[in-house]
Design an enzyme around this catalytic site. Structure first.
Site, mmCIF file in Angstrom:
data_model
loop_
_atom_site.group_PDB
_atom_site.id
_atom_site.type_symbol
_atom_site.label_atom_id
_atom_site.label_comp_id
_atom_site.label_asym_id
_atom_site.label_seq_id
_atom_site.Cartn_x
_atom_site.Cartn_y
_atom_site.Cartn_z
ATOM 1 N N ASN A 63 1.130 -1.014 -0.601
ATOM 2 C CA ASN A 63 0.202 -0.088 0.018
ATOM 3 C C ASN A 63 0.724 1.298 -0.393
ATOM 4 O O ASN A 63 1.294 1.726 0.849
ATOM 5 C CB ASN A 63 -0.732 -0.223 1.274
ATOM 6 N N TRP A 64 1.273 1.940 -1.286
ATOM 7 C CA TRP A 64 1.862 2.965 -1.083
ATOM 8 C C TRP A 64 1.414 3.812 -0.605
ATOM 9 O O TRP A 64 1.870 5.376 -0.724
ATOM 10 C CB TRP A 64 2.341 3.610 -3.059
ATOM 11 N N LYS A 65 0.195 4.191 -0.457
ATOM 12 C CA LYS A 65 -0.118 5.364 0.505
ATOM 13 C C LYS A 65 0.213 6.765 -0.409
ATOM 14 O O LYS A 65 -0.455 6.576 -1.697
ATOM 15 C CB LYS A 65 0.140 5.898 1.503
ATOM 16 N N HIS A 105 -9.684 1.053 4.928
ATOM 17 C CA HIS A 105 -8.042 1.392 5.432
ATOM 18 C C HIS A 105 -8.639 2.241 6.117
ATOM 19 O O HIS A 105 -8.526 3.320 6.276
ATOM 20 C CB HIS A 105 -7.539 1.888 4.507
ATOM 21 N N GLU A 113 -7.078 4.569 7.783
ATOM 22 C CA GLU A 113 -6.992 6.089 7.582
ATOM 23 C C GLU A 113 -7.828 6.337 6.887
ATOM 24 O O GLU A 113 -8.905 7.638 7.279
ATOM 25 C CB GLU A 113 -5.260 6.246 7.333
ATOM 26 N N GLU A 172 -5.034 -5.365 10.105
ATOM 27 C CA GLU A 172 -4.140 -4.333 10.594
ATOM 28 C C GLU A 172 -4.898 -3.720 11.874
ATOM 29 O O GLU A 172 -5.866 -3.073 11.530
ATOM 30 C CB GLU A 172 -4.912 -3.227 9.426
ATOM 31 N N GLY A 210 1.675 1.699 10.605
ATOM 32 C CA GLY A 210 2.790 3.395 10.555
ATOM 33 C C GLY A 210 3.365 3.743 11.969
ATOM 34 O O GLY A 210 3.962 4.799 12.188
ATOM 35 N N SER A 220 2.744 -2.802 10.579
ATOM 36 C CA SER A 220 4.955 -2.838 10.366
ATOM 37 C C SER A 220 5.234 -3.839 9.924
ATOM 38 O O SER A 220 6.027 -4.225 10.841
ATOM 39 C CB SER A 220 4.883 -1.811 11.705
ATOM 40 N N GLY A 260 2.549 -1.394 4.143
ATOM 41 C CA GLY A 260 2.727 0.096 4.181
ATOM 42 C C GLY A 260 3.781 0.344 4.083
ATOM 43 O O GLY A 260 4.547 0.296 2.470
ATOM 44 N N GLY A 261 4.809 0.486 4.587
ATOM 45 C CA GLY A 261 6.442 1.801 5.092
ATOM 46 C C GLY A 261 6.830 0.890 3.841
ATOM 47 O O GLY A 261 7.548 1.547 2.844
#
Ligand code: PEP
Length: 252
Positions: free
Chosen positions: A9-11, A97, A99, A169, A175, A215, A236-237
């Site tokens: 997930n590149w956000k 998600h 966010e 999640e 994150g 994470s 993610g990251g």
């Protein structure tokens, strides 16, 4: 039996040029891989979908949007519909998600509408669920996840539900650098599979891919993925660097 998947997930990261480069780098690595049994998905900003869809080999890498509108079409400035996403040639859409739930106030009712529009347009939803830190502290994590599944997904019929990927999640792990322990992940994934069995049936539950997100990185992916009910990850990251992402893909 269910498919193992690693989804990135590149956000809201990467310009179009950077995105094309990263997608190419990931594809090169996946191409060289001997065991290609795990599915690889990259979740891109809307602006990248059409271009990246044209340049990647869809047999090696599938593409997901990170959201879709809860309305089919019309006067909704700034929104992107499931039908528009499908027209770029991609296969998946991330829905719910944390966010989106917290910064854009997306509730289960809205997310349920998104899931149905995605399915009507032959997109496969990656449906995200997970408890807040407060809920975990109060030992209400199972209740929280149960509600998200009941209100977001469980009115789908068997055929519709079999197209869903679930991503567990825990919000406190996204994150933050803090990861659920493999035991915490397995406990929740097992609980989710039990709910799917009770709502649908054993066969559907056995075939449902349940990803862990929060994470997840090269150093902990192996341990997380070794659990019987953890079928891969939503990353993610660590999906923003081809080497890290590839190491995670190789962690099964
Ligand atoms: C995510 O965005 O879904 C996620 C799991 O992020 P991170 O891996 O950075 O915690």
């Amino acid at each position: 039996m269910r498919k193992r998947i690693v989804a990135g997930n590149w956000k809201m990261n990467k310009t179009l040029k950077e995105g094309i480069e990263l997608a190419r780098e990931i594809e090169l690595q996946v191409e060289k891989q001997e065991d290609k049994s795990a599915g690889v998905i990259i979740g891109l900003p809307f602006i990248h979908l059409s271009e990246v869809s044209k340049i990647v080999n869809h047999k090696l890498i599938s593409i997901a949007a990170q959201n879709c509108s809860s309305e089919p079409r019309g006067a909704f400035t700034g929104e992107v519909s499931a039908e528009m996403i499908k027209s770029t040639g991609i296969e998946y859409v991330i829905i719910g998600h944390s966010e989106r739930r917290s910064y854009f106030n997306e509730d289960n009712e809205t997310l349920n509408k998104k899931v149905k529009l995605a399915l009507e347009n032959s997109l496969k939803p990656i449906f995200c669920i997970g408890e807040q830190l407060e809920e975990r502290k109060q030992e209400k994590q199972f209740e929280a996840v149960n509600k998200q599944l009941r209100e977001g997904l469980f009115d789908l019929d068997d055929e519709e539900f079999s197209k869903i990927i679930i991503a567990y999640e825990p919000v406190w792990a996204i994150g933050t650098g803090e990861t659920a322990t493999p035991q915490q992940a397995q406990e929740m994934h097992k609980y989710i599979r039990k709910l799917v069995t009770e709502t649908y049936n054993q066969e559907i539950a056995d075939n449902t891919t349940i990803l862990y997100g929060g994470s997840c990185k090269p150093t902990n992916a192996k341990e997380l993925f070794s659990n019987p009910d953890v079928d891969g990850g939503l990353i993610g990251g660590a999906s923003l660097k081809a080497d890290d992402f590839f190491e995670i893909i190789n962690s099964f």
